[in-house]
Structure formats: C-alpha cells, structure tokens
Write an enzyme that holds these catalytic residues in place. Structure first.
Site, PDB file in Angstrom:
ATOM      1  N   ARG A  94       0.838  -1.091   0.125  1.00 16.95           N
ATOM      2  CA  ARG A  94       0.089   0.014   0.034  1.00 16.95           C
ATOM      3  C   ARG A  94       0.709   1.217   0.030  1.00 16.95           C
ATOM      4  NH1 ARG A  94      -3.876   0.072   4.911  1.00 16.95           N
ATOM      5  NH2 ARG A  94      -5.205  -1.515   3.474  1.00 16.95           N
ATOM      6  N   ARG A 138      -2.007   7.044   9.782  1.00 13.83           N
ATOM      7  CA  ARG A 138      -2.078   6.424   8.363  1.00 13.83           C
ATOM      8  C   ARG A 138      -2.281   7.787   7.416  1.00 13.83           C
ATOM      9  NH1 ARG A 138      -4.170   1.250   8.182  1.00 13.83           N
ATOM     10  NH2 ARG A 138      -3.104   0.068   9.823  1.00 13.83           N
ATOM     11  N   LYS A 167      -4.042   1.566  14.545  1.00 13.51           N
ATOM     12  CA  LYS A 167      -4.104   2.794  13.572  1.00 13.51           C
ATOM     13  C   LYS A 167      -4.917   3.972  14.083  1.00 13.51           C
ATOM     14  CE  LYS A 167      -6.885  -0.408  11.098  1.00 13.51           C
ATOM     15  NZ  LYS A 167      -7.498  -0.912  10.152  1.00 13.51           N
ATOM     16  N   LYS A 224      -6.490   7.627  12.159  1.00 14.21           N
ATOM     17  CA  LYS A 224      -6.839   8.151  10.697  1.00 14.21           C
ATOM     18  C   LYS A 224      -7.265   9.643  10.754  1.00 14.21           C
ATOM     19  CE  LYS A 224      -8.101   3.794   8.882  1.00 14.21           C
ATOM     20  NZ  LYS A 224      -9.167   2.637   8.232  1.00 14.21           N
ATOM     21  N   CYS A 246     -15.052  -2.496  -1.096  1.00 14.51           N
ATOM     22  CA  CYS A 246     -13.762  -2.755  -0.617  1.00 14.51           C
ATOM     23  C   CYS A 246     -13.284  -3.806  -1.692  1.00 14.51           C
ATOM     24  CB  CYS A 246     -13.988  -3.090   0.902  1.00 14.51           C
ATOM     25  SG  CYS A 246     -14.474  -4.918   1.087  1.00 14.51           S
ATOM     26  N   CYS A 305      -8.056 -10.257   0.524  1.00 15.29           N
ATOM     27  CA  CYS A 305      -8.165  -9.855   2.022  1.00 15.29           C
ATOM     28  C   CYS A 305      -8.273 -10.997   2.877  1.00 15.29           C
ATOM     29  CB  CYS A 305      -9.243  -8.739   1.850  1.00 15.29           C
ATOM     30  SG  CYS A 305      -9.639  -8.236   3.644  1.00 15.29           S
ATOM     31  N   CYS A 351     -16.898  -7.692   4.823  1.00 20.18           N
ATOM     32  CA  CYS A 351     -17.062  -8.051   6.333  1.00 20.18           C
ATOM     33  C   CYS A 351     -17.275  -6.571   7.010  1.00 20.18           C
ATOM     34  CB  CYS A 351     -15.672  -8.728   6.820  1.00 20.18           C
ATOM     35  SG  CYS A 351     -14.359  -7.527   7.248  1.00 20.18           S
ATOM     36  N   CYS A 366     -14.489  -1.413   5.148  1.00 20.09           N
ATOM     37  CA  CYS A 366     -13.401  -0.381   4.531  1.00 20.09           C
ATOM     38  C   CYS A 366     -13.982   0.331   3.401  1.00 20.09           C
ATOM     39  CB  CYS A 366     -12.389  -1.454   3.800  1.00 20.09           C
ATOM     40  SG  CYS A 366     -11.561  -2.303   5.219  1.00 20.09           S
TER      41      CYS A 366
HETATM   42 FE1  SRM Z   1      -9.270  -1.693   5.761  1.00 19.18          FE
HETATM   43  C1  SRM Z   1      -8.382  -4.160   7.492  1.00 19.18           C
HETATM   44  C2  SRM Z   1      -8.564  -2.783   3.043  1.00 19.18           C
HETATM   45  C3  SRM Z   1     -10.108   1.557   4.225  1.00 19.18           C
HETATM   46  C4  SRM Z   1     -11.512  -0.530   8.477  1.00 19.18           C
HETATM   47  N1  SRM Z   1      -8.413  -3.285   5.061  1.00 19.18           N
HETATM   48  C5  SRM Z   1      -7.876  -4.001   5.988  1.00 19.18           C
HETATM   49  C6  SRM Z   1      -6.944  -5.017   5.332  1.00 19.18           C
HETATM   50  C7  SRM Z   1      -5.654  -4.761   5.256  1.00 19.18           C
HETATM   51  C8  SRM Z   1      -7.296  -6.767   5.674  1.00 19.18           C
HETATM   52  C9  SRM Z   1      -6.397  -7.205   6.721  1.00 19.18           C
HETATM   53  O1  SRM Z   1      -6.073  -6.654   7.747  1.00 19.18           O
HETATM   54  O2  SRM Z   1      -5.883  -8.207   6.407  1.00 19.18           O
HETATM   55  C10 SRM Z   1      -7.664  -5.086   3.578  1.00 19.18           C
HETATM   56  C11 SRM Z   1      -7.027  -5.486   2.671  1.00 19.18           C
HETATM   57  C12 SRM Z   1      -7.784  -5.832   1.655  1.00 19.18           C
HETATM   58  C13 SRM Z   1      -6.887  -6.157   0.261  1.00 19.18           C
HETATM   59  O3  SRM Z   1      -6.323  -7.134  -0.169  1.00 19.18           O
HETATM   60  O4  SRM Z   1      -6.390  -5.146  -0.343  1.00 19.18           O
HETATM   61  C14 SRM Z   1      -8.256  -3.623   3.901  1.00 19.18           C
HETATM   62  N2  SRM Z   1      -9.156  -0.878   4.044  1.00 19.18           N
HETATM   63  C15 SRM Z   1      -8.943  -1.404   2.913  1.00 19.18           C
HETATM   64  C16 SRM Z   1      -9.071  -0.796   1.377  1.00 19.18           C
HETATM   65  C17 SRM Z   1      -7.842  -0.932   0.351  1.00 19.18           C
HETATM   66  C18 SRM Z   1     -10.350  -0.988   0.933  1.00 19.18           C
HETATM   67  C19 SRM Z   1     -10.647  -0.437  -0.603  1.00 19.18           C
HETATM   68  O5  SRM Z   1     -11.076  -1.154  -1.297  1.00 19.18           O
HETATM   69  O6  SRM Z   1     -10.456   1.001  -0.685  1.00 19.18           O
HETATM   70  C20 SRM Z   1      -8.792   0.780   2.160  1.00 19.18           C
HETATM   71  C21 SRM Z   1      -7.498   1.200   2.355  1.00 19.18           C
HETATM   72  C22 SRM Z   1      -7.316   2.211   3.078  1.00 19.18           C
HETATM   73  C23 SRM Z   1      -5.888   2.779   3.109  1.00 19.18           C
HETATM   74  O7  SRM Z   1      -5.430   3.205   2.182  1.00 19.18           O
HETATM   75  O8  SRM Z   1      -5.338   2.878   4.175  1.00 19.18           O
HETATM   76  C24 SRM Z   1      -9.448   0.426   3.422  1.00 19.18           C
HETATM   77  N3  SRM Z   1     -10.421   0.336   6.351  1.00 19.18           N
HETATM   78  C25 SRM Z   1     -10.478   1.081   5.537  1.00 19.18           C
HETATM   79  C26 SRM Z   1     -11.728   2.021   6.159  1.00 19.18           C
HETATM   80  C27 SRM Z   1     -12.355   3.400   5.511  1.00 19.18           C
HETATM   81  C28 SRM Z   1     -11.439   4.505   5.862  1.00 19.18           C
HETATM   82  O9  SRM Z   1     -10.442   4.677   6.606  1.00 19.18           O
HETATM   83  O10 SRM Z   1     -11.915   5.731   5.593  1.00 19.18           O
HETATM   84  C29 SRM Z   1     -12.068   1.678   7.122  1.00 19.18           C
HETATM   85  C30 SRM Z   1     -13.023   2.262   8.120  1.00 19.18           C
HETATM   86  C31 SRM Z   1     -12.789   3.175   8.930  1.00 19.18           C
HETATM   87  C32 SRM Z   1     -12.083   2.804  10.190  1.00 19.18           C
HETATM   88  O11 SRM Z   1     -10.824   2.650  10.323  1.00 19.18           O
HETATM   89  O12 SRM Z   1     -12.809   2.574  11.471  1.00 19.18           O
HETATM   90  C33 SRM Z   1     -11.251   0.389   7.247  1.00 19.18           C
HETATM   91  N4  SRM Z   1      -9.842  -2.245   7.669  1.00 19.18           N
HETATM   92  C34 SRM Z   1     -10.615  -1.779   8.508  1.00 19.18           C
HETATM   93  C35 SRM Z   1     -10.514  -2.416   9.777  1.00 19.18           C
HETATM   94  C36 SRM Z   1     -11.406  -2.263  10.971  1.00 19.18           C
HETATM   95  C37 SRM Z   1     -10.512  -1.580  11.963  1.00 19.18           C
HETATM   96  C38 SRM Z   1     -10.978  -1.625  13.354  1.00 19.18           C
HETATM   97  O13 SRM Z   1     -11.162  -0.495  13.966  1.00 19.18           O
HETATM   98  O14 SRM Z   1     -11.034  -2.641  14.058  1.00 19.18           O
HETATM   99  C39 SRM Z   1      -9.529  -3.758   9.479  1.00 19.18           C
HETATM  100  C40 SRM Z   1      -9.336  -4.741  10.374  1.00 19.18           C
HETATM  101  C41 SRM Z   1      -7.820  -4.402  11.101  1.00 19.18           C
HETATM  102  O15 SRM Z   1      -7.503  -3.572  10.952  1.00 19.18           O
HETATM  103  O16 SRM Z   1      -7.668  -5.288  11.710  1.00 19.18           O
HETATM  104  C42 SRM Z   1      -9.176  -3.353   7.989  1.00 19.18           C
HETATM  105 FE1  SF4 Z   2     -11.412  -7.024   3.921  1.00 21.95          FE
HETATM  106 FE2  SF4 Z   2     -13.560  -6.385   5.335  1.00 21.95          FE
HETATM  107 FE3  SF4 Z   2     -11.852  -4.593   4.426  1.00 21.95          FE
HETATM  108 FE4  SF4 Z   2     -13.568  -5.608   2.890  1.00 21.95          FE
HETATM  109  S1  SF4 Z   2     -14.302  -4.575   4.458  1.00 21.95           S
HETATM  110  S2  SF4 Z   2     -11.369  -5.252   2.584  1.00 21.95           S
HETATM  111  S3  SF4 Z   2     -13.476  -7.859   3.537  1.00 21.95           S
HETATM  112  S4  SF4 Z   2     -11.272  -6.115   5.967  1.00 21.95           S
END
Ligand code: SRM
Ligand code: SF4
Length: 550
Positions: free
Chosen positions: A75, A144, A206, A208, A426, A432, A471, A475
């Site tokens: 990333r 981030r 993290k 944000k 997402c 993922c 899930c 995201c």
């Molecule tokens: Fe996310 C975890 C993809 C924005 C909440 N997110 C992940 C992971 C890294 C899965 C993992 O931990 O193994 C995913 C990678 C998938 C892949 O194969 O690419 C993933 N998140 C994404 C992206 C790529 C979604 C997209 O299709 O655009 C976004 C990348 C953002 C970036 O550049 O940093 C992405 N994730 C978000 C957002 C939206 C935002 O930030 O505006 C959220 C919700 C906001 C928040 O943080 O509360 C989000 N991602 C999560 C979470 C839940 C965090 C929590 O509070 O528990 C996880 C799980 C974790 O971190 O353990 C997660």
């Molecule tokens: Fe993966 Fe869940 Fe985030 Fe979708 S919402 S990219 S399934 S961690």
C-alpha cells in the site's frame, strides 16, 4: 495478572523489533515464498506491506497438501491522493513488473499493488523510492494516510497541510530504508536519534485523519479518529472545526465493538492545528487500549472519557486554545467526476474507476490511456476518496485528454447511472484475509439489482449511495451508505439502510443474511415506500431513518 502479561502479543513484537526491523531482513533474503519469522507478519505492516495468500486457490492447495499461493500487497502512501506523472508512471511500472498488472485505488486515496512475490518486494520498494514514493506507514499502528477533499487539495495551503501531517507523524526509524530500499541487513541496528514521540510500541492501533471541504463531505469526515473541517471563526479568524472519535470497524465475534461517528471538539486556529492533532495522537498513544486490539481504537477512548475531558487534556498538553463552536453542516459528498475548472488554474477531469481497479480490459484500456497521458502531457493525478481518479491539465489540453480517453474506450461519468457513479466496494476476495463474502467482484451485480429496483419505482435518476464491504470492518465505509451490504457468510450479506447522504448518521440493520438472489425482494419494498411516501426531495436515507418498517 501483571500489566506485562496482559498486553497483547503485538505490543511485545513492536517493543522487541528494534524500531520495526525485527527479522525482516533475514526473512526477505531466505528464498521462501512466505514470511518465516513469527513476528514478521505484524511488523511488515508498518512498512505498508501485507502478507496474503490467493484465497481463490486456498482450498484446492490445502486439499492437495500444497503450499498456499503466498503473495503480498503493498500500500503506497499518497497524502491527499496527489501524484505527479512520474509517480503515476512508477506505480504503473511496479504493478506491471512486480504485481498483478492492476493498480487498486483505495478509499483513503492510497494506491495498492496486489499479488507481489516476496522476492520482488525490495525491487519494488527501490523503484518507488526513485519516484519519491514509499509504502512506509501505509499500514501499522501509526497515523495513516491523511485523506483530503480533492477540490480542497487545489489550494496550496491544504495540499501542504496533508504533507506536513504525513512528515510530522512519520515514525523516525531508518528500518524501511535499510531493510527494503538498501537491503543492508548488516547495518540494520537502531540508533538513539530514531526514537520519537511514538516510542518503541508506537500507537495501540491505526489512527486516521481526514480534511473535508467546508461545503461537502466526500471524505466522510465523521468516520475518522480526527476530522478537520476548514472554517472561519468570527473572532479567532482562519482555522478549522475539529471532530474526534469516529471509526467504523466492528467484529461479529466481539460485541463490544461498534461503528461510531466523530464528535465536535471545537474550533482551532490554523497555526494551532498540527499541535492540537499531535496532542490528540499523544492522548491515544498514552491512554489507548493495549490489552485487546479489537477495542484499541481512539473512538473507545473518546467514548469512555468524553469529549470535554479530552478537550481539557488537549489544551493542557498543547497550550493552544480550542473554542467551543457548533460543527458546520456539510452537504452530501461530491463524486468529483467529469470536467471541473480548478482554483489552481488547471482543468480537472474526474474519471470513474470501476471498483477502484485501474486495469486494461478488452473493452477499455484505462491503465494504458493513463500511462500514455502521463508519459506525454504535463498532468497531475489525484486519487479520490471514492476510489476514482482526477486528472488535472492546462485548460487547452482538455480536448486532447478527451480524445485519448474516449479512444481507449474508457468509461466516462456520463456513461454511468447516478448510483454507479457513487458506489464503493472494498477489495475483499481473493486477497483480503478478513473477507467473509465477495465485495469488489460482486459490485456490478449489486448495482444492476439496485438500478433495476430504482427504475421500477421511477427513481432511476436518484444518486443513491450504495456501498459493499466483505466484512464488518467496513473498508468501503459501508456504515455511512444509504444502502449497505456487509458480508456475513460466504454467500450472504447483512443489509443496512438509512445513513445520511451527508455522512453524519449511521445506517441501521434491516435484514440479516440476505443472498444476492434475495436482495431485490428485500430492498424493493423500502424503495417503493420511499417513492410513494417520501417527502419531495427527501433522500432515501433520510426517509428510512424516520420510518419503522417496510
Ligand atoms: Fe480496511 C483491514 C482494505 C479502508 C477498516 N482493510 C483491512 C485489510 C488490510 C485486511 C487485513 O487486515 O488483512 C484490507 C486489505 C484488503 C486487500 O487485499 O487489499 C483492507 N481498507 C482497505 C481498503 C483497500 C479498502 C478499499 O477497497 O479501498 C482501504 C485502504 C485504505 C488505506 O489506504 O489505508 C481500507 N479500512 C478502511 C476504512 C475506510 C477509511 O479508513 O476511510 C475503514 C473504516 C474506518 C475505520 O478505520 O474505522 C477500514 N480495515 C478496517 C478494519 C477495522 C479496524 C477496526 O477499527 O477494527 C480492518 C481490520 C484490522 O485493522 O484489523 C481493516
Ligand atoms: Fe477486507 Fe473486510 Fe476490509 Fe472488505 S471490509 S477489505 S473484506 S477487511
């Protein structure tokens, strides 16, 4: 139980890592396809890299007792989503040489390269480094990538603000350069000058930050640990309204986790913004949970202590003033698509990028067209918070850009339904690790169902906000969609409806375990009632919020 034994395993890994080095150097050099050292999977995330496996072949490989298809996702950090042509070309190059040939634009304006072999990670990092790009801090327990409204990014002050935040909160360690760019394992030892305010255990998780346009909420400012809305105070002058404590992630297994909207901290003068943000990050560093990663986000600290106490603490730590003031009201988020005149003298073309995936397909070669544009014209790129791409050029080049884009068969905003223009999914499967259901790959099917249902109720021109997440981590920021599908099992989704299009109200659960075959039948009654009973101009989300049952 002593405090030490109560801390999470990850806290110990961070503390023992010599400022994020751990055994990554040896791991990259050992010739295996997966990471070998048990700590490496966690540590490598701080370097913006995720260890994954191709889940499409996981079952057959397991049954055949073969090694899984280990791949990595990188990333790349892009503050405010802003990229030069040279940087775009570097990303295109690494996607072709080391990745799966696609660039994945994300909801936080970063760019992900999927499908990278472990043995290519160093070459990839070096190529990024040549273009002054890096994945360091793309993931991990740090601040981030900061999200910035693309239109606000045309103002040099705000473009600078996000790069200032990025450099201010970049962890001061040479580990990334040593391990990934230079590969000098021998000199990979920590040095006292690298220690900074993060300390050796960094943040609990993290953190944000988003900067919204004062008029519209394309960044979903209420979903962030810290949200910034530029505004002018009648006596204090230029500054910003600061929100704190938002976050959307949840887990089915952990009922104590929940999505939460950020609340108002107050008005902060422009010159005080970075010190105030620093105090908030410090409070999180010092008081955030370190015994249960699921409940370690800043939103839980804010929920427990309350905004008033946090405001007092911020003022004490920073010595700056936080003025009590009402948060400005924001309009629904712009999609930034189509041609728009920029305040920076450029004309900006917002190109829809279906599901954020820049690729070449038979019908359209978006990636090729963008590469050719970057190679030959003076352009600036901006990734939007909806996973689309803006291309900024001198006004006299607009016709040339149009010619190249349509010549490559690239979909324009006008080709899409209002719902498709705004939809977000997402990544989910196959990369993922957390995905319970498909997301990116089923978005076209979901959109066909929603568009069909809207057409039947005579609202095909309505810009309904539809988001899919594989899930409950959410995201795609699904919790803030008027229609949200959240993966529940391999083939079903929980259906949430009724978030505000302005991004300041969460959606609510209306149906569990809905398969796509039953989506139309579940959603249609709500849309029908809205079409029949909704007030003139009332959004679907607002209608659902004031309605009990379909
Ligand atoms: Fe996310 C975890 C993809 C924005 C909440 N997110 C992940 C992971 C890294 C899965 C993992 O931990 O193994 C995913 C990678 C998938 C892949 O194969 O690419 C993933 N998140 C994404 C992206 C790529 C979604 C997209 O299709 O655009 C976004 C990348 C953002 C970036 O550049 O940093 C992405 N994730 C978000 C957002 C939206 C935002 O930030 O505006 C959220 C919700 C906001 C928040 O943080 O509360 C989000 N991602 C999560 C979470 C839940 C965090 C929590 O509070 O528990 C996880 C799980 C974790 O971190 O353990 C997660
Ligand atoms: Fe993966 Fe869940 Fe985030 Fe979708 S919402 S990219 S399934 S961690």
């Amino acid at each position: 139980m002593s405090l030490e034994t109560a801390l999470t395993h990850e806290e110990g890994v961070k503390a023992a890592s010599h400022l994020l080095r751990g055994h990554l150097g040896e791991d990259l050099a050992d010739g295996a396809r997966a990471l070998s050292h048990p700590d490496s999977e966690h540590l490598i995330k701080f370097h913006g890299i995720y260890a994954q496996d191709d889940r499409d072949v996981r079952r057959e490989r397991t049954l055949a007792k073969e090694e899984l298809e280990y791949i990595f996702m990188v990333r790349v950090v892009v503050p405010g989503g802003r990229l030069t042509s040279a940087q775009w070309l570097a990303l295109d190059d690494v996607a072709e040489r080391f990745g799966n040939g696609t660039l994945r634009l994300t909801t936080r304006q970063t760019v992900q390269i999927h499908g990278v072999w472990k043995g290519s990670l160093r070459d990839l990092a070096r190529r990024l480094h040549e273009a002054t790009l890096s994945s360091f801090g793309g993931c991990g327990d740090v601040v981030r990538n900061t999200v910035l409204c693309p239109r606000l990014g045309e103002d040099p002050y705000y473009a600078r603000l996000v790069t200032t935040i990025a450099s201010h909160f970049r962890a001061r360690t040479n580990a990334y350069l040593e391990v990934f760019v230079n590969g000098e394992i021998a000199v990979s030892v920590e040095d006292e000058s690298e220690h900074d305010f993060y300390g050796v255990t960094y943040l609990p998780r993290k953190f944000k930050i988003a900067v919204a346009h004062p008029e519209e909420n394309c960044v979903d400012v209420f979903a962030h640990d810290v949200g910034i809305i530029p505004t002018e105070h009648p006596t204090e002058g230029r500054g910003a309204h600061v929100l704190i404590g938002g976050g959307l992630g949840r887990s089915y297994q952990h009922p104590g986790t929940y999505a939460r909207l950020a609340e108002s901290l107050g008005f902060v003068r422009e010159e005080d913004l970075v010190p105030v943000i620093q105090s908030l990050v410090e409070i999180y560093r010092d008081e955030g949970g370190r015994v249960d990663r699921r409940q370690a986000r800043f939103k839980y600290v804010v929920a427990e202590r309350g905004v008033d106490q946090i405001r007092e603490e911020v003022v004490r730590r920073s010595g700056r003033v936080v003025v009590d003031a009402p948060a400005p009201l924001l309009a629904p988020g712009d999609d930034h698509l189509g041609w728009r005149p920029g305040s920076d003298g450029r004309s900006w073309l917002g190109l829809p990028v279906p599901r954020g995936r820049v690729r070449d397909a038979e019908s359209s070669s978006l990636r090729g067209a963008l590469r050719q544009i970057a190679e030959t014209l003076d352009v600036q790129f901006v990734v939007t918070p909806r996973q689309d791409l803006r291309v900024g050029v001198a006004p006299e080049l607009c016709a040339e850009i149009d010619r190249r884009v349509s010549g490559a068969g690239v979909t324009s905003a006008e080709d899409l339904s209002p719902v498709a223009r705004r939809a977000i999914a997402c990544v989910a499967l196959p990369t993922c690790s957390k995905a319970l259901a498909e997301s990116e790959r089923v978005l076209p099917e979901v959109l066909a169902i929603v568009d069909g249902a809207l057409t039947r109720v005579g609202r095909s021109n309505h810009p309904l906000e539809v988001r899919v997440s594989g899930c409950p981590n959410g995201c795609s920021r699904a919790a803030l969609a008027e229609v949200a599908l959240v993966g529940r099992t391999k083939t079903t989704y929980d259906l949430y409806l009724g978030a505000s299009p302005r991004g300041d109200r969460l959606a609510r659960l209306v149906a569990e375990k809905v398969s796509l075959d039953h989506l139309d039948a579940t959603l249609a009654p709500w849309l029908t009632r809205w079409a029949q009973e909704g007030a003139p101009g009332e959004s679907f989300g607002d209608f659902v919020a004031r309605t009990d049952q379909a």
